[in-house]
Write a protein that holds these residues in place. Structure first.
Motif, PDB file in Angstrom:
ATOM      1  N   UNK A 121      94.189  42.351  48.844  1.00  0.00           N
ATOM      2  CA  UNK A 121      94.748  43.690  48.001  1.00  0.00           C
ATOM      3  C   UNK A 121      95.665  44.345  48.960  1.00  0.00           C
ATOM      4  N   UNK A 122      95.406  44.176  50.443  1.00  0.00           N
ATOM      5  CA  UNK A 122      96.187  44.714  51.446  1.00  0.00           C
ATOM      6  C   UNK A 122      97.262  44.274  51.612  1.00  0.00           C
ATOM      7  N   UNK A 123      97.398  42.498  51.557  1.00  0.00           N
ATOM      8  CA  UNK A 123      98.587  41.925  51.670  1.00  0.00           C
ATOM      9  C   UNK A 123      99.468  42.410  50.330  1.00  0.00           C
ATOM     10  N   UNK A 124      98.797  42.292  49.232  1.00  0.00           N
ATOM     11  CA  UNK A 124      99.733  42.549  47.820  1.00  0.00           C
ATOM     12  C   UNK A 124     100.400  44.213  48.221  1.00  0.00           C
ATOM     13  N   UNK A 126     100.839  45.607  50.861  1.00  0.00           N
ATOM     14  CA  UNK A 126     101.871  46.070  51.856  1.00  0.00           C
ATOM     15  C   UNK A 126     102.931  45.469  51.486  1.00  0.00           C
ATOM     16  N   UNK A 127     102.790  44.297  50.769  1.00  0.00           N
ATOM     17  CA  UNK A 127     104.408  43.695  50.398  1.00  0.00           C
ATOM     18  C   UNK A 127     105.010  44.587  49.399  1.00  0.00           C
ATOM     19  N   UNK A 128     104.165  45.428  48.445  1.00  0.00           N
ATOM     20  CA  UNK A 128     104.930  46.140  47.667  1.00  0.00           C
ATOM     21  C   UNK A 128     105.529  47.312  48.109  1.00  0.00           C
ATOM     22  N   UNK A 130     106.528  47.594  51.581  1.00  0.00           N
ATOM     23  CA  UNK A 130     107.645  46.944  52.276  1.00  0.00           C
ATOM     24  C   UNK A 130     108.717  46.539  51.146  1.00  0.00           C
ATOM     25  N   UNK A 131     108.551  46.177  50.225  1.00  0.00           N
ATOM     26  CA  UNK A 131     109.651  45.612  48.974  1.00  0.00           C
ATOM     27  C   UNK A 131     110.358  46.741  48.572  1.00  0.00           C
ATOM     28  N   UNK A 132     109.500  47.935  48.070  1.00  0.00           N
ATOM     29  CA  UNK A 132     109.968  49.031  47.393  1.00  0.00           C
ATOM     30  C   UNK A 132     111.024  49.919  48.462  1.00  0.00           C
ATOM     31  N   UNK A 133     110.475  50.187  49.586  1.00  0.00           N
ATOM     32  CA  UNK A 133     111.111  51.078  50.381  1.00  0.00           C
ATOM     33  C   UNK A 133     111.413  50.519  51.583  1.00  0.00           C
ATOM     34  N   UNK A 134     111.243  49.470  51.966  1.00  0.00           N
ATOM     35  CA  UNK A 134     111.846  48.732  53.239  1.00  0.00           C
ATOM     36  C   UNK A 134     110.921  49.119  54.434  1.00  0.00           C
ATOM     37  N   UNK A 135     111.112  48.680  55.663  1.00  0.00           N
ATOM     38  CA  UNK A 135     110.341  48.826  56.740  1.00  0.00           C
ATOM     39  C   UNK A 135     110.779  49.897  57.745  1.00  0.00           C
ATOM     40  N   UNK A 244     104.900  49.729  59.077  1.00  0.00           N
ATOM     41  CA  UNK A 244     103.948  49.107  60.208  1.00  0.00           C
ATOM     42  C   UNK A 244     102.816  49.710  60.848  1.00  0.00           C
ATOM     43  N   UNK A 247      99.887  50.515  58.646  1.00  0.00           N
ATOM     44  CA  UNK A 247      99.024  49.227  58.780  1.00  0.00           C
ATOM     45  C   UNK A 247      98.064  49.297  59.717  1.00  0.00           C
TER      46      UNK A 247
END
Lengths: 337, 436
Positions: A121-124, A126-128, A130-135, A244, A247
Motif C-alpha cells: 500500500x505504501x508503494x502504491x 507514494x507512487x500516487x 509523486x505522480x499527482x504532485x511531483x517530488x 521524500x 516517506x
C-alpha cells in the motif's frame, strides 16, 4: 540575572518551541499508528504516505481556494482546505481497507503478512502522490508568519536574545491539543470509543458482547486518517511539503509509538515528545547558552554539541534501538509484548 | 536441484522478454539489465534466506548492501599515505576507545549481582566517559584526514588489494552488522525486528554519508579498480577488432559489450554457486529444521532446538549474501555513492522480488529478481510511452500534459505496489511456491 534570562530565552527559542511543535506533529502521527496497531493489530508502514496523501489533497484544495480568492487571512488557507483533505484521505483509507486489508483480517492472517501488505500500500500511495504532485518541495503556509518576531521580543523585554514564535507553531500546538483532547474524550466517554477499546483488548469477547467488528474497524480508519492528515498538514505548514521527507517521517513516528509503548495512546504522545526533544536538543550547539550562564574564563572552546546536525535524523533510530535493548515493551506499556 | 517444466517455462519467458528488449532497444541495454538482474538475484537470495526460510522480516536490506559496498572501497581503493600518517593513530585510538566502552557496558549489564539502579548509573557513567575520551582522539584525527586534498581524497583510502577480494569481505561486514542487529532485535516480536532493521539501515547510510574520512561521504569514491580489463585497452586489441568487424559494430561498442558480458559471466558464477549451496542447505536436515522452527517455534523449542540461536545464524547468513551482492553492485558501477542508497530501491524492491518469486524457494527468489528488475527498468520507458500516447489529444503546452509527462516515471512505484498486493492476495506463495 539578565544573563540567566537570556540563556533561558535562548533555549526556549532554539530548543523548547521547535521541539514542542515537532513533538505535537510526531505525537499525532504516532497516535494514528498506535491506534491501528491496537485495533487492527499490525504495524502500518503506509502511515507516512497517508500523511503525505492527506497533505497533498489539502495543498491541491488550497491552490484551488487561492485561485478563487478564498482565503482566511491572517490564518493559512490550508486550514480552510483541511476538512476537504481529511475527507478524501478518510475515503482513501476506507477504500484501502475494503479492497486490501479486509481480506487478510477475515482470514486472520499473521501480523507480519499485514505489515508486508502495508508496504505494498505504501508503494502504491507514494507512487500516487509523486505522480499527482511531483517530488518538489512545496510551501503550504501563506498566513501571517510571526505571532511575535525576535526583534519585537527584544524591544519588548530589553533582553539580548529574541524569542520568535511563528503562527504555525501556535496553530500546531493548539490544533494538536484540541484533537488529542477530543480523541481521549471519544475513547473514554462515548459508546463507540468504549467499543473500540474493548475490541482492542479482546476481539472475540467484544464480538460476543455484540460489538460490530466492521464498525470498529471503520471508525479506527476514520480516526487514523484524520490524525494522519492533521499531522501531515501541520508538519507541512511548519516546514514544507516534500514527498521524500514524508516517506522518511514514518521512522520517527514508529520510534515515538514504540518508545511510549506500542498501542498505548498516552505513550504515543509522550514518545512523540521524547523523540522530538532528543532530536532537537542533542543536535543543538549549547555554546551560546554556556556563554551566558558560565563566567567568561570558564568557557573552553568547542560547540558543545553532542551530535553533529548531520545525524539529526539518526537520533530517533538510536532512541528506538536503545529502547528495544533496554525495555522493548516501551516505557508506558502495561501490556506484555 | 531439479526444476519442473512449468518453472523452466517461467525462466524461458523472462529470457524471451530480455531478447525482445535486446531487439527493440539494444543489446547493450539488455545486457545491462541482465547484470543488475543477477546482482538483484543474489540480494533476493539473501533476503529469501532470512524471510523465506526463517520468517525473519528484515527491512534493512539497504544497510547490509551498503556495507558490502563500503568493503569494496576499504579493500580495493588505493590508500592515501598522507592521510594515514596524519590521522591513522587517532582513528586507531578511537576504535580502541569504542571497543573498550562497549565491552565495559556489556560487562556491567551482565553483573547481575549489582542492583538495577547501580547498573544503569554505571552504564551511563561509562558511556559519558567513553564519549569524552573519544572526542579527544576522534575529532582531531577526522579533521586532519579530511583536510588532506579534500577534492581528490580527504579520506583514508583502502588497502589497494584486488577488488574480487572485497566480495567476501563485504559479506563479512554485513554479517558482523547483522550479528549486532540480531542480538538486539531477534527474539522480539516480528514487527519490532522489521522496524528496528529499517532504522538501523538508515543509521548505516547516515554514517556512510557523513563520515567523510571513511567513505568520502556524499563526495563519492569514483574510479574503483575493476576485476576485468578496461574497455579502452580492450578496444585496441586485434582479436576484439576482428570480432567487431565480424558482428559489424564499432570496436569501442564491442569492447563495452564484451566487458559487460564478462561481468555477466562473473555474476552468473557467483549466483550459481550460491544457488547450489542454498539448495543443498535447504534440502538437508538443517534446512528442514529451519522450516520447522519457522512453522512452529514452540514445538521446535520443545524439541530442544535453540530457536533464538538458529534465527541469529540464519539472519547472519542471509545478511552476508546481501553484503556480497552489495559489493558486486559497487564493483559493477566502479564507484561508491552513499547518496544513492534509498529504501525504496534497496529494501522494498528486493522484498517485492522475493514475494513475487516465491518466498521460501530459492529458484523463486531468483526468478522474482529477474522479473521485477526488468519491470522496474522497463516500467519507465513503457509508462512514459503509454502516457504520451494516451494524452496525445491534449494540446501542447497544456499544464496537465506537462505534469503527466514529467511525473510519468513515478508510475513504476504504483506498478510495483500493485504487483506486490496482487501477488499477496491471489498467489501468496509466489510464482514458484516453496515445496515440502
Amino acid at each position: 540575572m539578565q544573563d540567566y534570562a537570556n540563556a533561558f530565552v535562548l533555549l526556549l527559542n532554539y530548543v523548547v518551541v521547535p521541539a514542542t511543535t515537532y513533538g505535537c506533529q510526531l505525537a499525532l502521527g504516532a497516535l494514528g499508528v498506535s491506534l491501528i496497531f491496537s485495533v487492527l493489530r499490525f504495524s502500518n508502514f503506509a502511515h507516512g504516505e497517508l500523511m503525505s496523501f492527506g497533505t497533498m489533497i489539502t495543498l491541491l484544495v488550497t491552490w484551488w481556494l487561492q485561485a478563487h480568492g478564498l482565503t482566511i487571512q491572517p490564518l493559512a488557507t490550508a486550514l480552510l482546505a483541511l476538512p476537504a483533505g481529511v475527507l478524501v484521505t478518510v475515503l482513501l483509507s476506507l477504500a484501502t481497507d475494503r479492497f486490501v486489508y479486509r481480506y487478510y483480517r477475515i482470514k486472520r492472517s499473521d501480523p507480519i503478512v499485514l505489515l508486508i501488505v502495508s508496504i505494498g500500500v505504501m508503494l502504491v500511495m507514494s507512487g500516487l502522490v509523486r505522480f499527482i504532485i511531483g517530488t518538489d518541495d512545496r510551501t503550504l503556509d501563506d498566513g501571517v508568519r510571526f505571532v511575535i518576531s525576535a526583534k519585537q521580543f527584544r524591544d519588548l523585554t530589553g533582553l539580548q536574545e529574541g524569542l520568535a514564535i511563528r503562527a504555525t507553531q501556535i496553530i500546531t500546538i493548539a490544533l494538536a491539543a484540541v484533537s488529542v483532547g477530543l480523541l481521549f474524550w471519544f475513547l473514554r466517554h462515548t459508546k463507540t470509543g468504549k467499543a473500540m477499546r474493548a475490541f482492542a483488548d479482546n476481539e472475540d469477547l467484544a464480538g460476543l458482547s455484540g460489538i460490530s467488528a466492521q464498525r470498529v474497524v471503520t471508525i479506527t480508519w476514520v480516526v487514523a486518517a484524520t490524525l494522519a492528515t492533521l499531522a501531515g498538514v501541520l508538519y507541512g505548514l511548519d516546514k514544507s511539503f516534500r514527498p521524500f521527507v514524508y516517506q522518511q517521517l514514518v521512522l520517527p513516528i514508529f520510534a515515538a509509538a514504540i518508545v511510549g509503548g506500542f498501542g498505548n495512546p498516552v505513550g504515543a504522545i509522550v514518545g512523540g515528545f521524547i523523540v522530538a526533544f532528543s532530536e532537537v536538543a542533542l543536535t543543538y550547539s549549547f555554546k551560546r547558552f554556556f556563554s551566558y550562564v558560565l563566567p567568561a574564563d570558564w568557557l573552553p572552546d568547542g560547540l558543545y554539541q553532542l551530535i553533529s546536525t548531520d545525524y539529526k535524523y539518526a537520533v530517533s533510530f538510536v532512541i528506538l534501538v536503545v529502547v528495544l535493548i533496554v525495555r522493548p515493551s516501551g516505557f508506558l506499556n502495561t501490556r506484555s509484548s | 536441484m531439479s526444476i519442473s517444466g512449468k518453472n523452466f517455462m517461467l525462466f524461458a519467458a523472462v529470457a524471451a522478454v530480455l531478447c525482445v528488449i535486446a531487439a527493440v532497444q539494444s543489446v547493450a541495454v539488455a545486457v545491462t539489465i541482465v547484470n543488475l538482474c543477477l546482482v538483484s538475484a543474489v540480494m533476493s537470495l539473501g533476503l529469501n534466506i532470512q524471510w523465506g526460510y526463517a520468517g525473519l522480516p528484515n527491512l534493512g536490506v539497504m544497510g547490509f548492501a551498503a556495507l558490502g559496498g563500503l568493503a569494496v572501497v576499504l579493500v580495493s581503493a588505493p590508500g592515501v599515505p598522507a592521510a594515514i600518517a596524519a590521522g591513522g593513530p587517532g582513528i586507531i585510538a578511537s576504535f580502541v576507545v569504542v571497543v573498550v566502552t562497549v565491552a565495559a557496558v556489556v560487562g556491567i549489564r551482565r553483573l547481575t549481582s549489582l542492583s538495577r539502579a547501580t547498573r544503569v548509573a554505571a552504564v551511563i557513567a561509562v558511556l559519558a566517559l567513553g564519549y569524552l575520551i573519544l572526542g579527544r582522539y576522534f575529532g582531531p584525527a577526522k579533521n586532519l584526514i579530511e583536510a588532506i586534498d579534500p577534492s581528490a581524497t580527504g579520506y583514508l583510502g583502502g588497502l589497494g588489494l584486488p577488488v574480487l577480494l572485497s566480495w567476501p569481505v563485504g559479506a563479512l561486514f554485513a554479517a558482523a552488522a547483522a550479528w549486532l542487529v540480531g542480538k538486539i532485535a531477534l527474539g522480539l516480536r516480528g514487527d519490532y525486528l522489521a522496524i528496528a532493521s529499517l532504522g538501523i539501515s538508515e543509521i548505516i547510510i547516515a554514517v556512510l554519508k557523513n563520515e567523510d574520512w571513511l567513505s568520502r561521504g556524499v563526495k563519492n569514491v569514483v574510479g574503483l579498480p575493476r576485476p576485468l580489463p578496461d574497455e579502452l585497452g580492450l578496444a585496441g586489441t586485434s582479436w576484439l577488432q576482428s570480432l567487431a568487424i565480424q558482428f559489424g559494430i564499432s570496436p569501442p561498442d564491442a569492447a563495452a559489450l564484451v566487458v559487460k558480458l564478462g561481468y555477466s559471466a562473473l555474476f552468473m558464477l557467483v549466483l550459481a554457486f550460491l544457488l547450489l549451496l542454498s539448495e543443498k542447505a535447504l534440502h538437508s536436515p538443517w534446512g528442514r529444521m529451519i522450516y520447522a522452527v519457522r512453522d512452529n517455534e514452540i514445538a521446535a523449542s520443545a524439541m530442544g532446538k535453540n530457536v533464538k540461536n538458529l534465527h541469529l545464524i540464519v539472519f547472519v547468513i542471509g545478511a552476508a549474501v546481501i553484503g556480497l551482492a552489495g559489493a558486486m553492485l559497487v564493483t559493477l558501477d566502479g564507484q561508491f555513492t552513499p547518496g544513492t542508497y534509498q529504501p525504496l530501491r534497496f529494501t522494498f524492491l528486493i522484498w517485492v522480488m522475493v514475494i513475487v518469486g516465491g518466498s521460501g524457494n530459492n529458484w523463486g527468489a531468483v526468478l522474482g529478481a529477474l522479473i521485477i528488475w526488468t519491470c522496474w527498468i522497463e516500467a519507465d520507458p513503457i509508462g512514459t510511452w503509454l502516457i504520451q500516447h494516451s494524452i496525445g489529444w491534449l494540446p501542447v503546452g497544456n499544464a496537465m500534459r506537462d505534469q503527466l509527462t514529467a511525473n510519468a516515471s513515478q508510475m513504476r512505484l504504483i506498478v510495483m505496489g500493485v504487483i506486490l498486493l496482487v501477488t499477496l492476495r491471489f498467489k501468496p506463495g509466489g510464482l514458484i511456491p516453496e515445496r515440502h
